[in-house]
Scaffold this active site. Structure first.
Site, PDB file in Angstrom:
ATOM      1  N   ARG A  84      -6.958  12.792   1.197  1.00  0.00           N
ATOM      2  CA  ARG A  84      -5.857  13.277   2.043  1.00  0.00           C
ATOM      3  C   ARG A  84      -4.491  12.783   1.563  1.00  0.00           C
ATOM      4  NH1 ARG A  84      -7.008   9.975   7.594  1.00  0.00           N
ATOM      5  NH2 ARG A  84      -9.047  10.921   7.301  1.00  0.00           N
ATOM      6  N   HIS A  85      -4.470  11.665   0.817  1.00  0.00           N
ATOM      7  CA  HIS A  85      -3.178  11.219   0.277  1.00  0.00           C
ATOM      8  C   HIS A  85      -3.286  10.874  -1.217  1.00  0.00           C
ATOM      9  CE1 HIS A  85      -4.987   7.494   1.651  1.00  0.00           C
ATOM     10  NE2 HIS A  85      -4.561   7.594   2.886  1.00  0.00           N
ATOM     11  N   GLY A 142       1.217  -1.341   4.357  1.00  0.00           N
ATOM     12  CA  GLY A 142       1.553   0.012   3.954  1.00  0.00           C
ATOM     13  C   GLY A 142       2.511   0.695   4.903  1.00  0.00           C
ATOM     14  N   HIS A 143       1.968   1.247   5.989  1.00  0.00           N
ATOM     15  CA  HIS A 143       2.724   2.150   6.847  1.00  0.00           C
ATOM     16  C   HIS A 143       4.051   1.576   7.322  1.00  0.00           C
ATOM     17  CE1 HIS A 143       3.610   4.433  10.542  1.00  0.00           C
ATOM     18  NE2 HIS A 143       3.174   5.443   9.813  1.00  0.00           N
ATOM     19  N   HIS A 165      -5.630   3.521  -1.292  1.00  0.00           N
ATOM     20  CA  HIS A 165      -6.937   3.866  -0.730  1.00  0.00           C
ATOM     21  C   HIS A 165      -7.274   5.279  -1.189  1.00  0.00           C
ATOM     22  CE1 HIS A 165      -9.521   4.159   3.223  1.00  0.00           C
ATOM     23  NE2 HIS A 165     -10.194   4.481   2.158  1.00  0.00           N
ATOM     24  N   HIS A 218       1.147   6.164   1.841  1.00  0.00           N
ATOM     25  CA  HIS A 218       1.923   7.108   2.650  1.00  0.00           C
ATOM     26  C   HIS A 218       3.077   7.767   1.900  1.00  0.00           C
ATOM     27  CE1 HIS A 218      -0.794   6.560   5.759  1.00  0.00           C
ATOM     28  NE2 HIS A 218      -0.565   5.263   5.867  1.00  0.00           N
ATOM     29  N   THR A 268      -6.658   6.496  10.486  1.00  0.00           N
ATOM     30  CA  THR A 268      -6.540   5.422   9.505  1.00  0.00           C
ATOM     31  C   THR A 268      -7.802   4.579   9.636  1.00  0.00           C
ATOM     32  OG1 THR A 268      -5.175   3.550   8.785  1.00  0.00           O
ATOM     33  CG2 THR A 268      -5.226   3.990  11.151  1.00  0.00           C
ATOM     34  N   THR A 269      -7.931   3.522   8.813  1.00  0.00           N
ATOM     35  CA  THR A 269      -9.168   2.739   8.810  1.00  0.00           C
ATOM     36  C   THR A 269      -9.322   1.987  10.134  1.00  0.00           C
ATOM     37  OG1 THR A 269      -8.678   2.422   6.476  1.00  0.00           O
ATOM     38  CG2 THR A 269     -10.526   1.184   7.376  1.00  0.00           C
ATOM     39  N   ASN A 329       0.864  -1.176   0.000  1.00  0.00           N
ATOM     40  CA  ASN A 329       0.000   0.000   0.000  1.00  0.00           C
ATOM     41  C   ASN A 329       0.911   1.240   0.000  1.00  0.00           C
ATOM     42  OD1 ASN A 329      -1.364   2.277   1.102  1.00  0.00           O
ATOM     43  ND2 ASN A 329      -3.033   0.945   1.747  1.00  0.00           N
ATOM     44  N   GLU A 349      -8.668   0.385  -2.741  1.00  0.00           N
ATOM     45  CA  GLU A 349      -9.475   0.409  -1.514  1.00  0.00           C
ATOM     46  C   GLU A 349     -10.344   1.648  -1.548  1.00  0.00           C
ATOM     47  OE1 GLU A 349      -7.057   0.712   1.916  1.00  0.00           O
ATOM     48  OE2 GLU A 349      -6.100  -1.197   1.581  1.00  0.00           O
ATOM     49  N   ARG A 363       3.170  18.975   1.301  1.00  0.00           N
ATOM     50  CA  ARG A 363       3.636  20.220   0.697  1.00  0.00           C
ATOM     51  C   ARG A 363       2.908  20.562  -0.600  1.00  0.00           C
ATOM     52  NH1 ARG A 363       8.794  21.892   2.873  1.00  0.00           N
ATOM     53  NH2 ARG A 363       8.411  21.586   5.057  1.00  0.00           N
ATOM     54  N   HIS A 411      -3.489  -4.410   7.831  1.00  0.00           N
ATOM     55  CA  HIS A 411      -3.599  -3.261   8.736  1.00  0.00           C
ATOM     56  C   HIS A 411      -2.681  -3.413   9.939  1.00  0.00           C
ATOM     57  CE1 HIS A 411      -4.993   0.266  10.783  1.00  0.00           C
ATOM     58  NE2 HIS A 411      -5.519   0.623   9.629  1.00  0.00           N
ATOM     59  N   GLY A 412      -1.700  -2.529   9.966  1.00  0.00           N
ATOM     60  CA  GLY A 412      -0.783  -2.506  11.113  1.00  0.00           C
ATOM     61  C   GLY A 412       0.321  -3.553  11.049  1.00  0.00           C
ATOM     62  N   ARG A 422      -9.378   8.019  -0.567  1.00  0.00           N
ATOM     63  CA  ARG A 422     -10.310   8.446   0.486  1.00  0.00           C
ATOM     64  C   ARG A 422     -11.178   9.580  -0.022  1.00  0.00           C
ATOM     65  NH1 ARG A 422      -8.536   6.387   5.818  1.00  0.00           N
ATOM     66  NH2 ARG A 422     -10.318   7.555   6.589  1.00  0.00           N
ATOM     67  N   GLU A 475     -10.731  -9.623   3.334  1.00  0.00           N
ATOM     68  CA  GLU A 475      -9.503  -9.173   3.984  1.00  0.00           C
ATOM     69  C   GLU A 475      -9.811  -8.972   5.466  1.00  0.00           C
ATOM     70  OE1 GLU A 475      -7.452  -5.786   2.301  1.00  0.00           O
ATOM     71  OE2 GLU A 475      -6.288  -5.496   4.146  1.00  0.00           O
TER      72      GLU A 475
END
Ligand code: PXP
Length: 245
Positions: free
Chosen positions: A49-50, A213-214, A43, A10, A100-101, A7, A70, A18, A191-192, A45, A151
């Site tokens: 936001r990203h 992802g993160h 994702h 990020h 986050t989700t 993912n 997603e 920026r 996730h996580g 959203r 998932e």
């Protein structure tokens, strides 16, 4: 083989800080695939936001492996998915204020509305995955909607304190995973997840895909994308080979 879908949200988070053109999630996705990622997840959203709409369109053209979009189960997002045609869509809950989700989809409370979204996406030839908590009742309700993949949300497991709490959350995941397989659906999780906690999840029988992802992007910031992806692939492959599935 358990497949790794990276993912790249990020990378876009850093860019949007920026409002410039870099770093580019499209370039990141290409580097991930060169390093062995089996697919790319983003994702889109509602608040953008990203990941931006253009990222989704360009990634659909450039990703060589599987492209997983997603999104919330909203008409606007379904229209974008049908116009873009990712290989599959993962439907996730979305709250504007969340970082986050948080938590899986409320399948039991939203059956009719989700059924409509699944029908529209499937009708357009797009595979559908639902992101849900590892609860067998929710798995069975999801199967009735005609999706191909589930998932499982691994957030509670990842947040658990080491020891009994973590073991309890892992057995919840194992029970949910068994329900997915018994319902004849493909099993994914995410996730996580990161380098420290991914192995027991990768070792769950019949696990097919992990969306990460993160943790991976954070590692890539320090070590480079190629090394970050290759390391994680190695951990997943070793765990899956040692597991029962
Ligand atoms: N899977 C789903 C459905 C998600 O919504 C997310 C976060 O966007 C992830 C996996 C990846 O989570 P993380 O960034 O914590 O690895």
């Amino acid at each position: 083989m358990v497949r790794l879908f990276v993912n790249v949200d990020h990378v876009a988070t850093l860019r949007q800080q920026r409002a410039v053109a870099y770093p580019d999630p499209v370039v990141a996705a290409a580097l991930c695939e060169l390093a062995g990622a089996d697919g790319i997840t983003v994702h889109l959203r509602e608040d953008r936001r990203h990941i931006q709409d253009r990222d989704v369109r360009v990634l659909r053209e450039t990703v060589r492996g599987v492209f997983n979009l997603e999104m919330a189960a909203l008409p606007e997002m379904v229209d974008i998915a049908i116009a873009t045609k990712p290989h599959f869509c993962t439907l996730v809950p979305e709250r504007r204020a969340e970082r986050t989700t948080e938590g899986g989809l409320d399948v039991l409370g939203r059956r009719a509305d989700l059924a409509m979204v699944v029908k529209r996406l499937s009708g357009a030839g797009i595979g559908v995955s639902l992101f849900i908590d590892p609860d067998p009742a929710v798995v069975r309700a999801s199967a009735e909607l005609g999706v191909g993949t589930i998932e499982l949300h691994t957030g509670d497991y990842c947040d658990a304190a080491p020891g009994d709490d973590e073991r309890r959350q892992l057995s919840r995941l194992a029970v949910g995973a068994r329900a997915v397989v018994e319902s004849g659906l493909r099993l994914a999780a995410g996730h996580g997840l990161d380098y420290r906690n991914v192995a027991p999840v990768a070792a769950l029988p019949h696990m097919e895909e992990l969306n990460i992802g993160h943790g991976l992007i954070a590692r890539a910031v320090m070590l480079g994308m190629e090394r970050a992806v290759a390391e994680l692939k190695g951990i997943i492959a070793a765990a899956a080979a040692g597991g029962a599935g």
